[in-house]
Design a protein around this motif. Structure first.
Motif, PDB file in Angstrom:
ATOM      1  N   PHE A   1       0.857  -1.184   0.000  1.00  0.00           N
ATOM      2  CA  PHE A   1       0.000   0.000   0.000  1.00  0.00           C
ATOM      3  C   PHE A   1       0.895   1.236   0.000  1.00  0.00           C
ATOM      4  O   PHE A   1       2.121   1.137   0.193  1.00  0.00           O
ATOM      5  CB  PHE A   1      -0.959   0.007   1.200  1.00  0.00           C
ATOM      6  N   ASP A   2       0.313   2.392  -0.202  1.00  0.00           N
ATOM      7  CA  ASP A   2       1.063   3.638  -0.260  1.00  0.00           C
ATOM      8  C   ASP A   2       1.485   4.046   1.152  1.00  0.00           C
ATOM      9  O   ASP A   2       0.675   4.534   1.944  1.00  0.00           O
ATOM     10  CB  ASP A   2       0.213   4.726  -0.907  1.00  0.00           C
ATOM     11  N   THR A   3       2.745   3.838   1.458  1.00  0.00           N
ATOM     12  CA  THR A   3       3.221   4.116   2.814  1.00  0.00           C
ATOM     13  C   THR A   3       3.266   5.609   3.117  1.00  0.00           C
ATOM     14  O   THR A   3       3.283   5.993   4.294  1.00  0.00           O
ATOM     15  CB  THR A   3       4.621   3.515   3.013  1.00  0.00           C
ATOM     16  N   THR A   4       3.290   6.453   2.074  1.00  0.00           N
ATOM     17  CA  THR A   4       3.316   7.909   2.330  1.00  0.00           C
ATOM     18  C   THR A   4       1.983   8.420   2.850  1.00  0.00           C
ATOM     19  O   THR A   4       1.883   9.578   3.254  1.00  0.00           O
ATOM     20  CB  THR A   4       3.690   8.661   1.051  1.00  0.00           C
ATOM     21  N   ALA A   5       0.956   7.550   2.844  1.00  0.00           N
ATOM     22  CA  ALA A   5      -0.360   7.965   3.338  1.00  0.00           C
ATOM     23  C   ALA A   5      -0.440   7.918   4.856  1.00  0.00           C
ATOM     24  O   ALA A   5      -1.437   8.364   5.434  1.00  0.00           O
ATOM     25  CB  ALA A   5      -1.446   7.077   2.742  1.00  0.00           C
ATOM     26  N   TYR A   6       0.606   7.406   5.516  1.00  0.00           N
ATOM     27  CA  TYR A   6       0.586   7.260   6.973  1.00  0.00           C
ATOM     28  C   TYR A   6       1.839   7.895   7.580  1.00  0.00           C
ATOM     29  O   TYR A   6       2.936   7.790   7.025  1.00  0.00           O
ATOM     30  CB  TYR A   6       0.501   5.782   7.359  1.00  0.00           C
ATOM     31  N   GLN A   7       1.659   8.524   8.726  1.00  0.00           N
ATOM     32  CA  GLN A   7       2.754   9.181   9.426  1.00  0.00           C
ATOM     33  C   GLN A   7       2.631   8.949  10.927  1.00  0.00           C
ATOM     34  O   GLN A   7       1.558   8.586  11.428  1.00  0.00           O
ATOM     35  CB  GLN A   7       2.748  10.691   9.152  1.00  0.00           C
ATOM     36  N   LEU A   8       3.733   9.187  11.636  1.00  0.00           N
ATOM     37  CA  LEU A   8       3.679   9.145  13.092  1.00  0.00           C
ATOM     38  C   LEU A   8       2.889  10.337  13.616  1.00  0.00           C
ATOM     39  O   LEU A   8       3.049  11.455  13.118  1.00  0.00           O
ATOM     40  CB  LEU A   8       5.088   9.182  13.678  1.00  0.00           C
ATOM     41  N   PRO A   9       2.036  10.147  14.615  1.00  0.00           N
ATOM     42  CA  PRO A   9       1.322  11.283  15.208  1.00  0.00           C
ATOM     43  C   PRO A   9       2.317  12.227  15.892  1.00  0.00           C
ATOM     44  O   PRO A   9       3.328  11.779  16.438  1.00  0.00           O
ATOM     45  CB  PRO A   9       0.379  10.634  16.232  1.00  0.00           C
ATOM     46  N   PRO A  10       2.063  13.515  15.895  1.00  0.00           N
ATOM     47  CA  PRO A  10       2.982  14.455  16.564  1.00  0.00           C
ATOM     48  C   PRO A  10       2.882  14.342  18.086  1.00  0.00           C
ATOM     49  O   PRO A  10       1.905  13.828  18.629  1.00  0.00           O
ATOM     50  CB  PRO A  10       2.492  15.816  16.071  1.00  0.00           C
TER      51      PRO A  10
END
Length: 287
Positions: free
Chosen positions: A183-192
């Motif tokens: 899947f597109d890994t750029t669609a998910y990030q660590l929460p701040p």
């Protein structure tokens, strides 16, 4: 002000015991909840053919949705049952397709073709019966996790932030290439962080919902070829050839859904239920 319990807000980190109701316990206190609700809906269709012209088969398909709360509440003190923890249960795939068949191959005496075969040729090529059993099911709904830090409730398990759909089309790709980025890994990030200045900062609740990634589908088919040879008036020899997974297509395991992992979005192994092509031969004498 902060609610007493293993929570964190802008004025207090989760590791500060001064405002916790039970300071003798760690910040993971109360992660689990036994209460909750679930919702299951399904539909099924079946098509059967009784034995006719040497063929028997049964095909059935079901579509189902099982929704419920996660077994581990992400905010047990503030609200153990909230919509944030509600979504599809990974143990229940949406689509399940089963089929089985028995087919008398139309070659040999008494069959559609080869009625006038010689005795030795009919003994080798005629009278075989092919049967099989197969299953296909769609992939499981998976939840993308943060993998590091704590959530505002002090729980070690926190979800990632979702900033786009994350869906990728694998049309025309090899299985190896699809496994490299499911899947597109750029669609998910660590929460701040809520307050990065404290000694043990906690992160905001991740915005990724439950089951936003669908794992690989699974297919399995086993076949059997058998024939009976008359030996004497009351004796019969049965020859059986079993082939498990004759197509020998590797089934992929679920991808890594931890956003902080070095292999995030990758599939590094095959499905635990996948077995390579295997043949098995057997004979039996009935008298």
């Amino acid at each position: 002000t902060c609610v007493p319990g293993p929570v964190v807000c802008l004025s207090r980190p989760s590791s500060d015991p001064t405002a916790r109701r039970w300071p003798q316990f760690s910040t993971s206190l109360g992660q689990h909840t036994e209460g909750g609700n679930s919702n299951f809906n399904s539909g099924e269709i079946e098509l059967s053919q009784r034995f006719h012209n040497g063929l028997l088969f049964d095909v059935n398909y079901s579509y189902s949705r099982l929704l419920g709360y996660q077994y581990q509440a992400s905010n047990p003190i503030g609200n153990a049952l909230w919509s944030y923890d509600y979504g599809p249960i990974s143990a229940q795939p949406y689509n399940v397709f089963h089929f089985n068949h028995v087919y008398e191959l139309p070659l040999g005496r008494g069959r559609r073709f080869g009625e006038h075969l010689s005795s030795w040729l009919n003994g080798i090529a005629g009278g075989w019966v092919l049967s099989g059993l197969g299953t296909w099911q769609s992939g499981a709904p998976l939840t993308v996790m943060a993998g590091v830090g704590t959530s505002p409730a002090g729980a070690a398990a926190n979800r990632a932030n979702r900033i786009s759909s994350g869906n990728l089309s694998h049309s025309g790709q090899s299985r190896g290439r699809a496994a490299g980025e499911w899947f597109d890994t750029t669609a998910y990030q660590l929460p701040p962080y809520i307050d990065p200045g404290v000694s043990n900062p906690a992160r905001e609740f991740g915005t990724a919902g439950i089951g936003t990634v669908t794992g690989p589908s699974f297919f399995n088919y086993d076949a059997n070829l058998q024939k009976q040879f008359p030996l004497r008036e009351r004796a019969t020899l049965s020859l059986r050839i079993d082939c498990f997974d004759p197509f020998n297509v590797p089934m992929l395991n679920n991808p890594d859904v931890t956003v902080s992992s070095a292999t995030f979005g990758q599939i590094r192994s095959s499905n635990a239920n996948y077995n390579p092509r295997t043949f098995q031969f057997g004979m039996r004498v009935d008298f």
